[in-house]
Design an enzyme around this catalytic site. Sequence first.
Site, PDB file in Angstrom:
ATOM      1  N   ASN A 482       0.771  -1.449  -0.295  1.00 47.55           N
ATOM      2  CA  ASN A 482       0.166   0.330  -0.253  1.00 47.55           C
ATOM      3  C   ASN A 482       0.993   1.020   0.173  1.00 47.55           C
ATOM      4  O   ASN A 482       1.432   1.998   0.714  1.00 47.55           O
ATOM      5  CB  ASN A 482      -0.971  -0.396   1.260  1.00 47.55           C
ATOM      6  N   ASP A 483       1.256   1.581  -1.186  1.00 48.01           N
ATOM      7  CA  ASP A 483       2.069   2.512  -1.723  1.00 48.01           C
ATOM      8  C   ASP A 483       1.373   3.799  -0.606  1.00 48.01           C
ATOM      9  O   ASP A 483       2.037   5.140  -0.402  1.00 48.01           O
ATOM     10  CB  ASP A 483       1.800   2.921  -2.570  1.00 48.01           C
ATOM     11  N   CYS A 484       0.721   3.819  -0.507  1.00 47.08           N
ATOM     12  CA  CYS A 484       0.308   5.766   0.436  1.00 47.08           C
ATOM     13  C   CYS A 484      -0.092   4.838   2.150  1.00 47.08           C
ATOM     14  O   CYS A 484      -0.492   6.507   2.801  1.00 47.08           O
ATOM     15  CB  CYS A 484      -1.584   5.304  -0.448  1.00 47.08           C
ATOM     16  N   GLN A 499       5.401   9.924  -0.182  1.00 46.58           N
ATOM     17  CA  GLN A 499       6.527   8.708   0.140  1.00 46.58           C
ATOM     18  C   GLN A 499       7.897   8.466   0.697  1.00 46.58           C
ATOM     19  O   GLN A 499       8.759   8.335   1.496  1.00 46.58           O
ATOM     20  CB  GLN A 499       7.202   7.214  -1.343  1.00 46.58           C
TER      21      GLN A 499
END
Length: 810
Positions: A482-484, A499
């Site tokens: 989950n990049d977020c 990020q």
Amino acid sequence: MKFGHFDDLNKEYVIEKYETPLPWINYLGSDDFFTLLSNTAGGYSFYKDARLRRITRYRYNNLPLDQDGFHIYVKDQDTIWNPGWQPVQTPLDDYTCRHGLGYSIIRGVKNKVEVQQELYVPKNDNILLQRITVTNNTDILKEIDLFSFVEFCLWDAMDDSSNFQRNYSTGEVEVEGSVIYHKTEYRERRNHYAVFYANRPVDSFDTSRDSFMGVYGSPRSPKAVVNGRCGNSIAHGWQPVGAHHFHLVMKPGESVKIILGLGYVEVPVEEKFIAPSVINKKNAHALMDKYYTDEQFDAGLAQLKKFWDNLLAGFEVRTENEKVNRMVNIWNAYQCMVTFNMSRSASYYESGIGRGMGFRDSCQDLLGFVHMIPERARERILDIAATQKEDGGAYHQYQPLTKKGNSDIGGGFNDDPLWLIACTDAYIRETGDWGILDEMVDFDNKPALAAPLMEHLRRSFNYTLNNLGPNKLPLIGRADWNDCLNLNCFSEHPGESFQITGPSEGPVAESVFIAGMFVKYGREYGNILKHQGKTEEAEKAYEAVNKMSETILDKGWDGEWFIRAYDAFGKKVGSAECDEGQIFIEPQGMCIMAGVGVKTGEAQKALDSVKERLDTRFGIVLQNPAYTTYRLNLGETSSSPPGYKENVGIFCHNNPWIIFAETIMGHGDRAFELYKKTCPAFLEEISEIHRTEPYVYCQMVAGKDAPTFGEGKNSWLTGTAAWTFTVLTEGILGIQPDYDGLRIDPCIPHTVSEFKVNRLFRNTVYHITVKNPDGVEKGIRSIRVNGQEIGTGPVPVINAREAEVEVLMG
Ligand code: GLC
Ligand code: GLC
């Protein structure tokens, strides 16, 4: 509401209403030259790299929508129209757009004149071909003016859309009869140009957009088309375009065919010019000669169809459900190939100028195409591994042209390294090519640091162990899948990256999801070692894996489900203790796929919680309840309004993880129920709600908290393609490639009494028939191979072209 229908025999989706809820696109090209094409002939072309070699322009957030592309204009007395309806939008009397595998056919009829555009990119040549067929179905002699139009991009799409002070002066073209050459920057450092030709003499042409459209003109009413003639303009700077005009005089019933080609041509530096400022056209002539006649056009298309038939023949299923058949046999496999070609670069949502290739994305995509093109999968694994850092970490992205890690974004996404084990293991299971582990592969693209691929896997595995947090769970770093979910970022200023702002890689925040991954892929790593005879090392790996599994049940279990993470302050994320974001999908799927809690009851509890708290009519949402405010300690996930993206959208990518989990628990009815919820072919009837193409998956569907619940976004380029293909073929149908054979272990709805699969595996086509006379959901009674009983498998690798396999469930 439907806007078309599936034509399974021809492997096409046939759009019958041109005003689709969004442009519904197709991808033409499978080597180096690509075109995105919408059902109304919008889109653009590029060579290899959508940013650096863009051939035609596309304006993404334009109004009206989708105006740039490959439109044909028809002027029939005072009526101006397009066979694809756009951009003039004159209502058509009849229309179809057939999107097929690598080609599209758009057909429009107005006042008994029919115009058809057939478009494809042939195998191994850098050209978009179009055949225009005009038919006069009236009973009178018709005079029709037909116009082609493309707008060239000045190659670098980013520069083209920003550096106007220079670009308005650099545009250059040459014209030679019906052939228009776009040669901007060829005078300096480029040794390539574009060519746009017709196989019929033109009556007039344009290369200046101002001349064709009018300075204040519009694609809806181009000046040249209104006038019935182009201005024979030569562009000097401004906006170079290509437009051909044909004045057709047609008897009743007569048809005229015209071939158009938009090609990309390179010339050796020393041969660039044949006279001062005159470009060398030899290679362009050779390309045009190859695709000039109808026979040549047809032969190229036939070759392309054969190519796709061969690729897809590797996995063919016959079940009683035609929607499943068409997804597995045609569209899902096709989408896997498109994600292989495009990664996340160019779609109607990815601008082609943004991200490079994602490390984790590329590894996961491979799960969906490895059975179709194992050689390319091998190459891809070695490319990805070469970007790995010395400590086992990974650059989050790499550039397809240079194949080097992208240092702007850097590393520290701590799930990345484990995906390398996942894709290598899938490749070996598919091919039995253990030799890949001995290939020497750079670290950080430095040949001096090269080591066997096996060493890369070892460092991936150890990277997790070397980066454990206070609870002995893996540190999350900048983010995991989950990049977020950015637990170390604390971004307070607009425009900052979520990020890579702030400390980013903290010593406290931990991910239960990565822990689940470590158990799943760490065990695969152990299996690889064991198979290689490295017993002691394998035992150590299993030990670490088992320990992690215990840690998950100890520190990563919330009572009713798996916790998501611990934040930078050591507080739980995804727990009943939280006010919002109490339960997340990812650790439930990954931990159960890894087998954690399967025997001791936690897995079942977690799946019950998913059903109770995350399930909706359109799929499983990413977490619940949605974050209603922005939270510094959680990052980008809480930045989206509730119901969208990672804040409680339905991320189609990880729905298959839950489906896999259900198959592990033996729940065939439930697994298939979930499969249908996000599967596009099952959503065709509600296209007005779903909006994206009914033949491909989208990345995200708006969740229950969104005012637009059920609306899809980001179609085509998503890891969903690979995971849904894998879960249907390996989880539900249960055909699982393994080191020494095919394991067969279906988990199906109890109502399914029989299905058949043809599976190409290591050069043998296995004709598999599965029978389920007792109506069970899982369980194998016996398997016969060529009439011989072999217990419950696996089906061994056979040295023959074909084999008959009968499987009896019960
Ligand atoms: C996007 C990214 C993928 C990520 C996902 C969830 O699809 O490409 O890498 O895992 O979003 O954040
Ligand atoms: C994912 C997210 C996106 C983020 C990107 C960074 O795709 O969806 O919002 O910016 O990852 O890698």
